[in-house]
Design a protein around this motif. Structure first.
Motif, short mmCIF file in Angstrom:
data_model
loop_
_atom_site.label_atom_id
_atom_site.label_comp_id
_atom_site.label_asym_id
_atom_site.label_seq_id
_atom_site.Cartn_x
_atom_site.Cartn_y
_atom_site.Cartn_z
N ASP A 120 -3.07 5.17 -0.44
CA ASP A 120 -4.17 4.39 0.10
C ASP A 120 -4.62 4.68 1.38
OD1 ASP A 120 -4.29 2.75 -2.30
OD2 ASP A 120 -2.46 2.01 -1.78
N ASN A 153 -7.54 1.19 -6.40
CA ASN A 153 -6.40 1.80 -6.89
C ASN A 153 -5.94 1.57 -8.17
OD1 ASN A 153 -3.80 3.02 -7.34
ND2 ASN A 153 -3.42 2.65 -4.96
N VAL A 188 -9.98 7.63 0.90
CA VAL A 188 -8.79 7.18 1.37
C VAL A 188 -8.86 7.42 3.02
CG1 VAL A 188 -6.43 8.22 1.74
CG2 VAL A 188 -7.44 7.97 -0.41
N SER A 229 -2.54 -0.12 -8.40
CA SER A 229 -2.11 -1.33 -7.49
C SER A 229 -1.67 -2.58 -8.21
CB SER A 229 -3.30 -1.78 -6.82
OG SER A 229 -4.39 -2.62 -7.41
N ARG A 288 -8.54 -1.40 -0.54
CA ARG A 288 -7.94 -0.33 -1.37
C ARG A 288 -7.17 -0.72 -2.54
NH1 ARG A 288 -9.01 4.65 -2.00
NH2 ARG A 288 -6.92 4.85 -2.72
N GLU A 289 -6.77 -1.98 -2.46
CA GLU A 289 -5.79 -2.34 -3.92
C GLU A 289 -6.88 -2.59 -4.87
OE1 GLU A 289 -2.84 -3.45 -4.23
OE2 GLU A 289 -2.47 -2.62 -2.11
N ASP A 315 -5.23 8.91 -7.03
CA ASP A 315 -5.16 7.52 -6.42
C ASP A 315 -3.97 6.84 -6.23
OD1 ASP A 315 -8.12 7.09 -5.77
OD2 ASP A 315 -8.51 6.95 -7.89
N MET A 364 0.83 -1.23 0.15
CA MET A 364 -0.06 -0.12 0.05
C MET A 364 0.95 1.08 0.05
SD MET A 364 -3.40 -0.36 1.72
CE MET A 364 -4.45 -1.56 1.30
#
Length: 144
Positions: free
Chosen positions: A73, A131, A103, A134, A127-128, A70, A1
């Motif tokens: 994270d 984003n 976020v 990622s 979040r992965e 983005d 992250m």
């Protein structure tokens, strides 16, 4: 992250102590910070931190830009607790962008500890998926 770190002058020591306590967790993530805060933390912890510009010279705006794209994270933003005279546009913009881009942000030690422990347990892995930078989404684009 990707984790961004900001600490107002009166909170730099507290941020450094927080990073010392959780260096084992933070060390496995990409960290960036405004220059003075980042250097303060690096000296105290030996964590690898990408140093941005000093806050007064645009470091806060750099972090705001990364949030907007983005590229952040999680944000740890320890702010002065004393009332401020006047409006801090950069601070307001950073917090607004965190709301817009979902976020998670900690502005105090209690919330920071809750978030870093959630990070360690994998509870922020969602979040992965949102984003676009990622590893999950880059592999998906490459058909893996």
């Amino acid at each position: 992250m990707d984790i961004a770190i900001i600490a107002d002058d009166s909170k730099k020591e507290l941020m450094a102590q927080f990073c010392i306590a959780y260096a084992g967790i933070l060390s496995s993530h990409n960290l960036c910070a405004t220059q003075v805060t980042g250097k303060y933390i690096e000296d105290a912890t030996q964590l690898n931190i990408e140093l941005l510009m000093p806050g007064i010279e645009g470091g806060g705006e750099q972090i705001a830009s990364r949030i907007a794209y983005d590229e952040v994270d999680l944000l740890f933003y320890f702010r002065d607790s004393e009332p401020k005279f006047g409006f801090d546009e950069t601070e307001s913009n950073i917090l607004r962008l965190c709301d817009v881009h979902n976020v998670p942000v900690a502005t105090n030690l209690a919330t920071a500890e809750a978030l870093v422990l959630a990070l360690d347990k994998g509870e922020l892995d969602w979040r992965e998926f949102i984003n676009p930078r990622s590893r999950y989404n880059l592999a998906k684009k490459q058909g893996k």
